[in-house]
Scaffold this motif. Structure first.
Motif, PDB file in Angstrom:
ATOM      1  N   LEU A 246      49.320 -13.578  21.916  1.00  0.00           N
ATOM      2  CA  LEU A 246      47.884 -13.704  22.209  1.00  0.00           C
ATOM      3  C   LEU A 246      47.316 -12.393  22.751  1.00  0.00           C
ATOM      4  O   LEU A 246      46.212 -11.982  22.419  1.00  0.00           O
ATOM      5  CB  LEU A 246      47.649 -14.810  23.245  1.00  0.00           C
ATOM      6  CG  LEU A 246      47.406 -16.226  22.736  1.00  0.00           C
ATOM      7  CD1 LEU A 246      47.249 -17.190  23.900  1.00  0.00           C
ATOM      8  CD2 LEU A 246      46.167 -16.300  21.840  1.00  0.00           C
ATOM      9  N   LEU A 247      48.091 -11.729  23.618  1.00  0.00           N
ATOM     10  CA  LEU A 247      47.630 -10.481  24.229  1.00  0.00           C
ATOM     11  C   LEU A 247      47.749  -9.291  23.275  1.00  0.00           C
ATOM     12  O   LEU A 247      47.213  -8.218  23.561  1.00  0.00           O
ATOM     13  CB  LEU A 247      48.434 -10.183  25.506  1.00  0.00           C
ATOM     14  CG  LEU A 247      48.204 -11.130  26.695  1.00  0.00           C
ATOM     15  CD1 LEU A 247      49.237 -10.864  27.782  1.00  0.00           C
ATOM     16  CD2 LEU A 247      46.801 -10.970  27.249  1.00  0.00           C
ATOM     17  N   GLY A 248      48.470  -9.472  22.167  1.00  0.00           N
ATOM     18  CA  GLY A 248      48.658  -8.371  21.208  1.00  0.00           C
ATOM     19  C   GLY A 248      49.572  -7.293  21.732  1.00  0.00           C
ATOM     20  O   GLY A 248      49.388  -6.102  21.461  1.00  0.00           O
ATOM     21  N   ILE A 249      50.597  -7.701  22.504  1.00  0.00           N
ATOM     22  CA  ILE A 249      51.493  -6.728  23.151  1.00  0.00           C
ATOM     23  C   ILE A 249      52.920  -6.938  22.669  1.00  0.00           C
ATOM     24  O   ILE A 249      53.392  -8.073  22.562  1.00  0.00           O
ATOM     25  CB  ILE A 249      51.411  -6.882  24.686  1.00  0.00           C
ATOM     26  CG1 ILE A 249      50.031  -6.427  25.182  1.00  0.00           C
ATOM     27  CG2 ILE A 249      52.510  -6.083  25.386  1.00  0.00           C
ATOM     28  CD1 ILE A 249      49.770  -6.686  26.650  1.00  0.00           C
ATOM     29  N   SER A 250      53.582  -5.831  22.366  1.00  0.00           N
ATOM     30  CA  SER A 250      55.002  -5.898  21.984  1.00  0.00           C
ATOM     31  C   SER A 250      55.785  -4.872  22.808  1.00  0.00           C
ATOM     32  O   SER A 250      55.198  -3.991  23.432  1.00  0.00           O
ATOM     33  CB  SER A 250      55.173  -5.620  20.492  1.00  0.00           C
ATOM     34  OG  SER A 250      54.673  -4.332  20.186  1.00  0.00           O
ATOM     35  N   LYS A 378      51.655 -22.969  44.055  1.00  0.00           N
ATOM     36  CA  LYS A 378      50.254 -22.518  43.928  1.00  0.00           C
ATOM     37  C   LYS A 378      50.198 -21.440  42.855  1.00  0.00           C
ATOM     38  O   LYS A 378      50.136 -20.261  43.147  1.00  0.00           O
ATOM     39  CB  LYS A 378      49.759 -21.963  45.268  1.00  0.00           C
ATOM     40  CG  LYS A 378      49.625 -23.026  46.340  1.00  0.00           C
ATOM     41  CD  LYS A 378      49.177 -22.409  47.651  1.00  0.00           C
ATOM     42  CE  LYS A 378      49.084 -23.462  48.741  1.00  0.00           C
ATOM     43  NZ  LYS A 378      48.784 -22.890  50.051  1.00  0.00           N
ATOM     44  N   VAL A 379      50.273 -21.875  41.628  1.00  0.00           N
ATOM     45  CA  VAL A 379      50.358 -20.912  40.535  1.00  0.00           C
ATOM     46  C   VAL A 379      49.364 -21.287  39.439  1.00  0.00           C
ATOM     47  O   VAL A 379      49.158 -22.460  39.165  1.00  0.00           O
ATOM     48  CB  VAL A 379      51.814 -20.846  39.991  1.00  0.00           C
ATOM     49  CG1 VAL A 379      52.221 -22.146  39.356  1.00  0.00           C
ATOM     50  CG2 VAL A 379      52.016 -19.698  39.032  1.00  0.00           C
ATOM     51  N   VAL A 380      48.728 -20.257  38.867  1.00  0.00           N
ATOM     52  CA  VAL A 380      47.814 -20.479  37.746  1.00  0.00           C
ATOM     53  C   VAL A 380      48.507 -19.932  36.510  1.00  0.00           C
ATOM     54  O   VAL A 380      48.904 -18.754  36.483  1.00  0.00           O
ATOM     55  CB  VAL A 380      46.473 -19.751  37.976  1.00  0.00           C
ATOM     56  CG1 VAL A 380      45.557 -19.958  36.783  1.00  0.00           C
ATOM     57  CG2 VAL A 380      45.801 -20.268  39.245  1.00  0.00           C
ATOM     58  N   LEU A 381      48.691 -20.763  35.497  1.00  0.00           N
ATOM     59  CA  LEU A 381      49.446 -20.344  34.315  1.00  0.00           C
ATOM     60  C   LEU A 381      48.570 -19.508  33.398  1.00  0.00           C
ATOM     61  O   LEU A 381      47.453 -19.904  33.047  1.00  0.00           O
ATOM     62  CB  LEU A 381      49.980 -21.562  33.561  1.00  0.00           C
ATOM     63  CG  LEU A 381      50.832 -22.540  34.392  1.00  0.00           C
ATOM     64  CD1 LEU A 381      51.423 -23.603  33.498  1.00  0.00           C
ATOM     65  CD2 LEU A 381      51.940 -21.800  35.133  1.00  0.00           C
ATOM     66  N   LEU A 382      49.086 -18.360  33.000  1.00  0.00           N
ATOM     67  CA  LEU A 382      48.315 -17.437  32.181  1.00  0.00           C
ATOM     68  C   LEU A 382      47.958 -18.053  30.830  1.00  0.00           C
ATOM     69  O   LEU A 382      46.845 -17.878  30.339  1.00  0.00           O
ATOM     70  CB  LEU A 382      49.085 -16.124  31.983  1.00  0.00           C
ATOM     71  CG  LEU A 382      48.369 -15.047  31.182  1.00  0.00           C
ATOM     72  CD1 LEU A 382      47.015 -14.701  31.783  1.00  0.00           C
ATOM     73  CD2 LEU A 382      49.220 -13.791  31.085  1.00  0.00           C
ATOM     74  N   GLU A 383      48.896 -18.796  30.245  1.00  0.00           N
ATOM     75  CA  GLU A 383      48.612 -19.413  28.939  1.00  0.00           C
ATOM     76  C   GLU A 383      47.415 -20.363  29.042  1.00  0.00           C
ATOM     77  O   GLU A 383      46.538 -20.384  28.178  1.00  0.00           O
ATOM     78  CB  GLU A 383      49.832 -20.165  28.412  1.00  0.00           C
ATOM     79  CG  GLU A 383      49.618 -20.679  26.999  1.00  0.00           C
ATOM     80  CD  GLU A 383      50.846 -21.333  26.397  1.00  0.00           C
ATOM     81  OE1 GLU A 383      50.837 -21.561  25.178  1.00  0.00           O
ATOM     82  OE2 GLU A 383      51.810 -21.621  27.133  1.00  0.00           O
ATOM     83  N   ASP A 384      47.358 -21.142  30.133  1.00  0.00           N
ATOM     84  CA  ASP A 384      46.230 -22.066  30.339  1.00  0.00           C
ATOM     85  C   ASP A 384      44.912 -21.292  30.449  1.00  0.00           C
ATOM     86  O   ASP A 384      43.895 -21.691  29.892  1.00  0.00           O
ATOM     87  CB  ASP A 384      46.438 -22.888  31.621  1.00  0.00           C
ATOM     88  CG  ASP A 384      47.608 -23.862  31.495  1.00  0.00           C
ATOM     89  OD1 ASP A 384      48.118 -24.031  30.359  1.00  0.00           O
ATOM     90  OD2 ASP A 384      48.015 -24.437  32.519  1.00  0.00           O
ATOM     91  N   ILE A 385      44.954 -20.177  31.198  1.00  0.00           N
ATOM     92  CA  ILE A 385      43.750 -19.354  31.386  1.00  0.00           C
ATOM     93  C   ILE A 385      43.279 -18.779  30.052  1.00  0.00           C
ATOM     94  O   ILE A 385      42.089 -18.816  29.724  1.00  0.00           O
ATOM     95  CB  ILE A 385      44.027 -18.204  32.383  1.00  0.00           C
ATOM     96  CG1 ILE A 385      44.293 -18.767  33.774  1.00  0.00           C
ATOM     97  CG2 ILE A 385      42.877 -17.205  32.414  1.00  0.00           C
ATOM     98  CD1 ILE A 385      43.178 -19.614  34.341  1.00  0.00           C
ATOM     99  N   LEU A 386      44.213 -18.238  29.269  1.00  0.00           N
ATOM    100  CA  LEU A 386      43.845 -17.638  27.980  1.00  0.00           C
ATOM    101  C   LEU A 386      43.256 -18.688  27.041  1.00  0.00           C
ATOM    102  O   LEU A 386      42.246 -18.438  26.371  1.00  0.00           O
ATOM    103  CB  LEU A 386      45.061 -16.960  27.343  1.00  0.00           C
ATOM    104  CG  LEU A 386      45.597 -15.716  28.068  1.00  0.00           C
ATOM    105  CD1 LEU A 386      46.866 -15.211  27.399  1.00  0.00           C
ATOM    106  CD2 LEU A 386      44.559 -14.601  28.118  1.00  0.00           C
ATOM    107  N   GLN A 387      43.872 -19.874  27.013  1.00  0.00           N
ATOM    108  CA  GLN A 387      43.364 -20.940  26.130  1.00  0.00           C
ATOM    109  C   GLN A 387      41.979 -21.406  26.579  1.00  0.00           C
ATOM    110  O   GLN A 387      41.100 -21.678  25.758  1.00  0.00           O
ATOM    111  CB  GLN A 387      44.345 -22.124  26.096  1.00  0.00           C
ATOM    112  CG  GLN A 387      45.666 -21.817  25.405  1.00  0.00           C
ATOM    113  CD  GLN A 387      45.508 -21.405  23.937  1.00  0.00           C
ATOM    114  OE1 GLN A 387      44.460 -21.579  23.323  1.00  0.00           O
ATOM    115  NE2 GLN A 387      46.566 -20.820  23.373  1.00  0.00           N
ATOM    116  N   GLU A 388      41.789 -21.484  27.895  1.00  0.00           N
ATOM    117  CA  GLU A 388      40.487 -21.891  28.420  1.00  0.00           C
ATOM    118  C   GLU A 388      39.417 -20.846  28.072  1.00  0.00           C
ATOM    119  O   GLU A 388      38.292 -21.179  27.698  1.00  0.00           O
ATOM    120  CB  GLU A 388      40.577 -22.073  29.944  1.00  0.00           C
ATOM    121  CG  GLU A 388      39.414 -22.866  30.502  1.00  0.00           C
ATOM    122  CD  GLU A 388      39.533 -23.111  32.005  1.00  0.00           C
ATOM    123  OE1 GLU A 388      38.481 -23.318  32.630  1.00  0.00           O
ATOM    124  OE2 GLU A 388      40.660 -23.088  32.541  1.00  0.00           O
TER     125      GLU A 388
END
Length: 562
Positions: A246-250, A378-388
């Protein structure tokens, strides 16, 4: 026809004995007030070298500078200010951008030398949290900027796949884990077990000992412990790959801490040979009192190795493998002491390249002003943030441009770009308050605002049927001059961002350029037929090139339609 490059060449004739042209070029500034000129050279850096008052240096330079190709030259205090011939200068700058396109701003300062960049580095068996975003996107942007400056880069994802936390996780899985549940929802289930371990350990401290026991078993090659560890690692990598896609990073390497297990003994041998190891309460340390640092712990009293031991092994391996001229660690501010110790130990081991190690630190992402902690849940998942973010971007498209082709792809580009830009527009040392609503606004200092400006420029070019020609003459009207001046400084901004390990320089620059172009667009009929149409489209094309390249250096794609 004077541009910043030619101004630097003119100054070199006067000051070449004291400063080379490249140094002069990067000292030249653009005055904030137009009445102070188009370009300004501060004479302070020459004062010590020439042993003269900087104001006198500026006055003498103004007297000697040929004014034929400048509209005006003047000394104001310690500054030498010049006013450029707008038509000739605009033509030179815009032609250069049209000819070079995405190569505009490239330099060969790196001369093909290698920069190793340790970035991202999430812990396996834990979700990819929002907290890991900063290292990932800062590291990727620094790699892109370094490549533009002529360096070769090696992106390293130094996975956190070793350490006592895996002993704790194995202990938790053996006590409360369900194979069925873990297979069904691996990362979330493992996180729940990890959190439970810490909650239970508060009431039953003996659990900590059990965690240490299982890590020791893992280090000694226990089959059961190793099988669980491999399973946790493989499942984690599968989850992480979705995020990186999703981030376009390798990455060029995803060898984690475990990779260095068989390389640590060499470090201990060298430290022993050089008589650098000291016993302290049963543990082995390197004393660093002469550096005003606490001792660097190399081996625990139970014989287990540590983070520092593995990082020393990794540093030596990378130097031997990649022959880097710089080794950059994009890691949070809280690890500053660790990297000071790392460099001090490498120096004591007589590795001359210890000075090439650089810790590029950064602040935290806060949620409601507080740090996020995995062990407390107390964690915010990055995948959830990106999808939102993608969903919100998609809703905006449905509302404002429902006929847009390939809405999902554009929504991903805008949503993900918004999250990256929100991070990189802040200086890396600053903490950032997380706010998805702020990130996705199409007005203000946001990624979507810059992307929308690029898409607007592309729309104008399509409607005007513009085809760039390397030999066309492009002057500019008075309203376009602020935009032209900004286009001229892009190479300097790239250089400064590389020098200061600071992608926010580029993020702030593309905001400024987008704002200047939108102001020009609001007051100018770009597509109106007449003698200025071609020149206005030439300017629009140059803006589109630089905005797209600026966003690319931040790791963000620019969509041609939004």
């Amino acid at each position: 026809m004077k541009t910043k490059e030619q101004f630097a060449a003119d100054l070199e004739k006067q000051f070449g004995e004291y400063l080379d042209r490249n140094s002069i070029f990067h000292l030249i500034e653009v005055p904030k007030q137009p009445e102070h000129g188009d370009l300004a050279f501060p004479c302070y850096p020459l004062a010590g070298k020439m042993r003269r008052n900087p104001a006198l240096i500026a006055q003498k330079a103004a007297n000697e500078l040929e004014t034929n190709d400048y509209e005006k030259v003047e000394a104001v205090g310690a500054y030498l200010n010049v006013f450029l011939n707008k038509q000739q200068t605009a033509n030179a700058i815009l032609q250069k951008i049209i000819q070079e396109e995405q190569n505009y701003g490239n330099s060969q300062g790196g001369q093909g030398e290698v920069v190793a960049i340790d970035m991202s580095s999430p812990n396996i068996a834990k979700p990819f949290s929002l907290g890991h975003l900063r290292s990932t996107v800062i590291g990727n942007s620094l790699a892109l900027i370094a490549e533009k400056c002529g360096y070769k880069t090696v992106r390293i994802n130094h996975l956190g796949d070793w350490g006592t936390q895996f002993g704790k996780l194995i202990a938790a899985y053996k006590k409360w884990g369900s194979e069925e549940k873990v297979k069904k929802n691996t990362i979330k289930e493992l996180l729940a077990l990890y959190i439970r371990f810490h909650e239970e350990a508060e009431q039953s401290p003996e659990l900590e000992e059990e965690g240490r026991f299982w890590f020791k078993q893992l280090e000694e090659g226990d089959e059961d412990a190793e099988a669980l560890w491999k399973w946790f690692r493989e499942e984690s990598l599968r989850e992480f790959d979705k995020i990186y896609k999703l981030l376009g990073i390798s990455f060029d390497s995803d060898e984690g801490e475990a990779f260095y297990n068989d390389k640590m003994q060499h470090i201990i041998d060298v430290l022993t040979e050089k008589q650098l190891l000291t016993e302290s309460e049963g543990a082995m340390v390197v004393e660093l009192s002469e550096d005003n640092l606490p001792p660097c712990l190399i081996k625990k009293s139970d014989g287990a190795t540590l983070y520092a031991t593995r990082d020393l092994a990794a540093a030596v391996y990378r130097r031997e493998t990649y022959q880097f001229s710089k080794s950059v660690y994009v890691v949070g501010n809280e690890q500053s002491l660790h990297f000071q110790q790392l460099k001090a130990v490498l120096r004591k081991m007589d590795y001359s390249w210890w000075e090439d190690i650089r810790h590029v630190s950064f602040g935290m992402i806060l949620k409601e002003g507080k740090k996020m902690s995995t062990r407390k849940g107390k964690v915010v998942l990055l995948e959830d943030i990106l999808q939102e973010a993608i969903e919100l971007a998609k809703n905006n498209i449905e509302e404002k441009n429902p006929g847009l082709a390939d809405k999902q792809s554009v929504a991903e580009t805008v949503g993900v770009g918004a999250v990256i830009f929100h991070d990189l527009k802040n200086h890396r040392h600053n903490d950032i308050e997380f706010s998805l609503e702020d990130m996705l606004r199409v007005e203000g200092e946001t990624g979507p605002y810059v992307q929308y400006t690029f898409a607007r420029a592309c729309s104008l070019l399509r409607k005007g049927e513009y085809q760039p020609a390397a030999d066309e003459v492009i002057g500019c009207d008075l309203e376009a001059w602020p935009v032209v001046k900004l286009l001229d400084v892009f190479p300097t901004v790239v250089h400064r961002a590389a020098e200061q390990d600071d992608p926010s320089q580029i993020a702030k620059y593309v905001i400024d350029l987008a704002q200047a172009f939108n102001k020009y667009y609001a007051g100018t009929r770009i597509l109106e037929e007449g003698k200025w149409k071609g020149q206005r489209l030439g300017l629009t094309f140059a803006v589109s090139v630089v905005l797209e390249e600026g966003l690319r250096l931040l790791g963000i794609t620019a969509p041609e339609e939004m």
